[in-house]
Design a protein around this motif. Structure first.
Motif, PDB file in Angstrom:
ATOM      1  N   LEU A 138       0.825  -1.205   0.000  1.00 54.47           N
ATOM      2  CA  LEU A 138       0.000   0.000   0.000  1.00 54.47           C
ATOM      3  C   LEU A 138       0.859   1.255   0.000  1.00 54.47           C
ATOM      4  CD1 LEU A 138      -2.814   1.336   0.234  1.00 54.47           C
ATOM      5  CD2 LEU A 138      -2.554   1.186   2.729  1.00 54.47           C
ATOM      6  N   GLY A 139       1.893   1.285   0.829  1.00 54.53           N
ATOM      7  CA  GLY A 139       2.756   2.464   0.884  1.00 54.53           C
ATOM      8  C   GLY A 139       3.459   2.728  -0.434  1.00 54.53           C
ATOM      9  N   ALA A 140       3.982   1.672  -1.048  1.00 62.54           N
ATOM     10  CA  ALA A 140       4.669   1.819  -2.331  1.00 62.54           C
ATOM     11  C   ALA A 140       3.706   2.279  -3.420  1.00 62.54           C
ATOM     12  CB  ALA A 140       5.315   0.494  -2.722  1.00 62.54           C
ATOM     13  N   SER A 141       2.529   1.664  -3.456  1.00 59.20           N
ATOM     14  CA  SER A 141       1.565   1.986  -4.513  1.00 59.20           C
ATOM     15  C   SER A 141       0.960   3.367  -4.335  1.00 59.20           C
ATOM     16  CB  SER A 141       0.454   0.923  -4.537  1.00 59.20           C
ATOM     17  OG  SER A 141       0.981  -0.357  -4.807  1.00 59.20           O
ATOM     18  N   LEU A 142       0.697   3.760  -3.101  1.00 59.48           N
ATOM     19  CA  LEU A 142       0.139   5.095  -2.859  1.00 59.48           C
ATOM     20  C   LEU A 142       1.111   6.184  -3.303  1.00 59.48           C
ATOM     21  CD1 LEU A 142      -1.718   4.992   0.593  1.00 59.48           C
ATOM     22  CD2 LEU A 142      -2.693   5.401  -1.681  1.00 59.48           C
TER      23      LEU A 142
END
Length: 237
Positions: A138-142
């Motif tokens: 989630l952090g990478a994609s956001l």
């Protein structure tokens, strides 16, 4: 409290790992934003397309068809074919996320991008013991989603002010190459990429962007054939 800190730590770790990918993604996003406006979309329509579609390659593939007033079914077919790779991504990621709730899976599917898929699969195995690995994703994609939107909006609202001498098109091409390279992880993918590249050169002058569709079809067919008939790793030399 510890549980929350671990989630935040995984979220931050994912964002930091994805940050280098912004170097290639930002110029590509600016080019796509400018291309949407140049194709005749209003700024509001371009922003909506950037948020709702969130697929730069599909957006670029459809814009020439829009300009050429191609039939709607051709645009739909082009978008589906260009995004077929996400079916493969979904199959690979299913064991990682199948335990998550439906809202989580919907969110992660929406923000999935090529570079993060390669980054995540290279880092984790489906049975990895870390219970917070989806927060890393989630952090990478956001970070990529936010970067893409900002880059697209620059192209939409200020793209005409960017000097042509900066050659953003060339920079975005280099960025795309950098994003694709981590995906070339096995024989089938490499041969599929080579086949798609060769067909794209031969069929570059076909109308309605059909050369792109032919290249994708060839790449998928060759990749599947190599995966089906080549010996497993460790056999046959």
């Amino acid at each position: 409290m510890t549980f929350r800190r671990e989630r935040i730590s995984a979220l931050r770790e994912g964002a930091l790992a994805a940050a280098p990918l912004l170097v290639g993604m930002v110029p590509f996003g600016i080019v796509v934003g400018l291309a949407m406006v140049s194709a005749g979309l209003t700024q509001a329509q371009a922003v909506a397309m950037s948020v709702l579609v969130f697929a730069g390659s599909a957006q670029l593939a459809v814009l020439p068809l829009l300009i050429a007033k191609a039939p709607l079914w051709v645009m739909y077919a082009t978008t589906v074919i260009v995004n077929l790779r996400y079916v493969i991504y979904s199959a690979v990621l299913a064991p990682y996320f199948e335990h998550l709730s439906r809202p989580w899976r919907v969110l992660l599917s929406y923000i999935t991008v090529d570079g993060i898929f390669a980054l995540y699969v290279g880092r984790y195995k489906p049975d990895h013991a870390n219970p917070h690995k989806h927060w890393y994703y989630l952090g990478a994609s956001l970070l990529m989603w936010i970067g893409w939107q900002l880059a697209s909006w620059i192209g939409i609202f200020a793209g005409a002010l960017i000097p042509k001498e900066w050659s953003l098109e060339f920079a975005s091409t280099l960025g795309l190459i950098a994003l694709v390279m981590p995906l070339l992880f096995d024989r089938a993918v490499v041969w599929g990429a080579l086949a798609a590249g060769g067909v794209s050169l031969v069929a570059a002058k076909l109308p309605l962007n059909l050369g792109l569709l032919a290249a994708i079809a060839a790449g998928v067919a060759v990749g599947l054939a190599v995966a089906r008939f080549s010996p497993p790793k460790g056999e046959g030399g």
